[in-house]
Design an enzyme around this catalytic site. Structure first.
Site, mmCIF file in Angstrom:
data_model
loop_
_atom_site.group_PDB
_atom_site.id
_atom_site.type_symbol
_atom_site.label_atom_id
_atom_site.label_comp_id
_atom_site.label_asym_id
_atom_site.label_seq_id
_atom_site.Cartn_x
_atom_site.Cartn_y
_atom_site.Cartn_z
ATOM 1 C CG ASP A 14 -7.929 -3.678 -2.544
ATOM 2 O OD1 ASP A 14 -8.323 -4.652 -3.203
ATOM 3 O OD2 ASP A 14 -8.283 -3.472 -1.377
ATOM 4 C CB SER A 51 -13.096 -4.944 8.384
ATOM 5 O OG SER A 51 -12.918 -6.282 8.716
ATOM 6 C CG ASP A 101 -2.174 -0.914 0.873
ATOM 7 O OD1 ASP A 101 -2.591 -0.945 -0.304
ATOM 8 O OD2 ASP A 101 -2.675 -1.577 1.793
HETATM 9 N N1 GLY Z 1 -7.593 -1.699 0.469
HETATM 10 C C1 GLY Z 1 -8.332 -2.205 1.540
HETATM 11 C C2 GLY Z 1 -9.739 -1.742 1.547
HETATM 12 O O1 GLY Z 1 -10.229 -1.212 0.566
HETATM 13 O O2 GLY Z 1 -10.391 -1.924 2.564
#
Ligand code: GLY
Length: 388
Positions: free
Chosen positions: A161, A349, A101
């Protein structure tokens, strides 16, 4: 192509009012969030401060730079420069940087600061971040590994992503004159696009390869509802990722793929045009939304219209305006007492019976949702030089 008949678009006045509020909100947050950073997600509407040690910290700095572009307020520039020093320290000391990232961290913070103010610390930090990112490249599979140790077979995979992490590499090649960053980015793009898009143009979140041969093995979800469903944000990363893939590679095939992946996203929206966290769900399902996916997809459409024919430009611009109207009317924070973020009802999440996610940041603001909402507004308000 789908069109949303009779849906209103956000007006110029609303765009201006939304940006004015974002600017005020961000300036109001500076005392708490200059030396420290916003957490990835809010809790009961309010972000807590964290150290610069998570994959999302760049979005907050990106918001500061977007607010600076809108207001030209010196307090924002000073805060952005303080945060760039923190990012330089982070990469020099390798604090939580062994993952893919680097683009999410260093494009909206350090590349942005360099583009806007000529910050040499920003330039140095971003080039070091690009060097870090390419250490995660697997030459056999021709992709950049997302997470985890590079020699563990179960980690031999990419995630959709990551398409947003690659502009950092293109930028680094341009800045340094060294083609190695661009060459790796291009290999990753082709591997990712060839594998994460399914026959019906929904997308896999993650894709695994054979470690010995590099051959494609199987797709899976991490943050989506189940393997085989379309995680809303993964699909949105696909929309924006394909626009960027076309921008950087010029591969004509990517225009068509962009259209199809975007169409899948749009045809799976509920009535108010803001998706549930997985595109499996729609009106009537008792599931949380992910408003960040709406903003990410809008940014992708607004990037892609630079390369399309006039009728497509009108089509995607209209849809972008319709989605932004819904976000502005029903999701955007309008009162600082309600939240110190910008957009409510995102999901980071979410646990399901079929994934291994823990439950956090559900039906809250999150830092990329705030960032991309603002990026979309800025894109609609002026000619904008992207940070990506
Ligand atoms: N890149 C992790 C998310 O979009 O939660």
């Amino acid at each position: 192509m789908i069109s949303f008949e009779n849906y209103p678009e956000i007006s110029r006045e609303e765009i201006r009012a939304a940006l004015d509020f974002c600017g005020e909100q961000i300036i109001g947050n500076l005392p708490e969030f200059t030396e420290r950073f916003q957490n990835a997600y809010s809790e009961d509407g309010f972000y807590r401060p964290i150290e610069n040690n998570y994959w999302t910290c760049g979005f907050w700095t990106g918001e500061i730079w977007l607010a600076y572009e809108h207001t030209r307020d010196k307090r924002l520039r000073d805060a952005g420069e303080t945060q760039i020093r923190s990012f330089l320290n982070r990469i020099e000391n390798k604090i939580e940087v062994d993952h893919h990232d680097m683009g999410f961290l260093y494009s909206p913070s350090c590349v942005a600061g360099y583009k806007l103010t000529g910050s040499q610390e920003g330039r140095q930090a971003a080039i070091m971040a690009a060097d870090q990112l390419i250490t995660r490249y697997h030459p056999v599979g021709e992709f950049i590994q997302a997470w985890g140790s590079m020699d563990a077979p179960e980690n031999y995979r990419l995630i959709i992503d990551c398409l947003l992490n690659l502009p950092l590499l293109y930028w680094a090649s341009e800045e340094t004159g060294n083609a190695k960053y661009r060459e790796i980015a291009e290999k990753h793009i082709h591997t990712a696009v060839a594998n994460v898009i399914r026959e019906d143009y929904s997308t896999w979140h993650t894709f695994f390869f054979n470690r010995e041969t590099g051959a494609p093995d199987h797709g899976a979800t991490c943050q989506g509802y189940r393997d085989g469903s379309a995680w809303a944000r993964g699909q949105a990363w696909g929309v924006y990722g394909l626009a960027l893939a076309y921008k950087y590679t010029g591969w004509k095939e990517y225009i068509d793929l962009f259209r199809h992946v975007t169409e899948y996203f749009l045809t799976h929206l509920p009535k108010d045009l803001v998706p549930y966290w997985d595109l499996e769900f729609t009106d009537g399902d008792d599931q949380p939304r992910d408003s960040s996916s709406a903003s990410i997809a809008v940014c992708g459409m607004l990037e892609m219209i630079k390369y399309l024919e006039p009728e497509d430009v009108d089509h995607y611009r209209r849809i972008a305006g319709q989605i932004m109207k819904s976000l502005y009317d029903s999701y955007a924070v309008k009162d600082r007492r309600e939240s110190n973020g910008l957009v409510l009802h995102s999901t980071y999440s979410n646990h399901s019976p079929y994934n291994t996610c823990n439950h956090y940041g559900v039906d809250e603001c999150n830092s990329w949702g705030d960032y991309f909402y603002m990026e979309a507004l800025i894109r609609m308000s002026r000619e904008w030089e992207p940070y990506w």
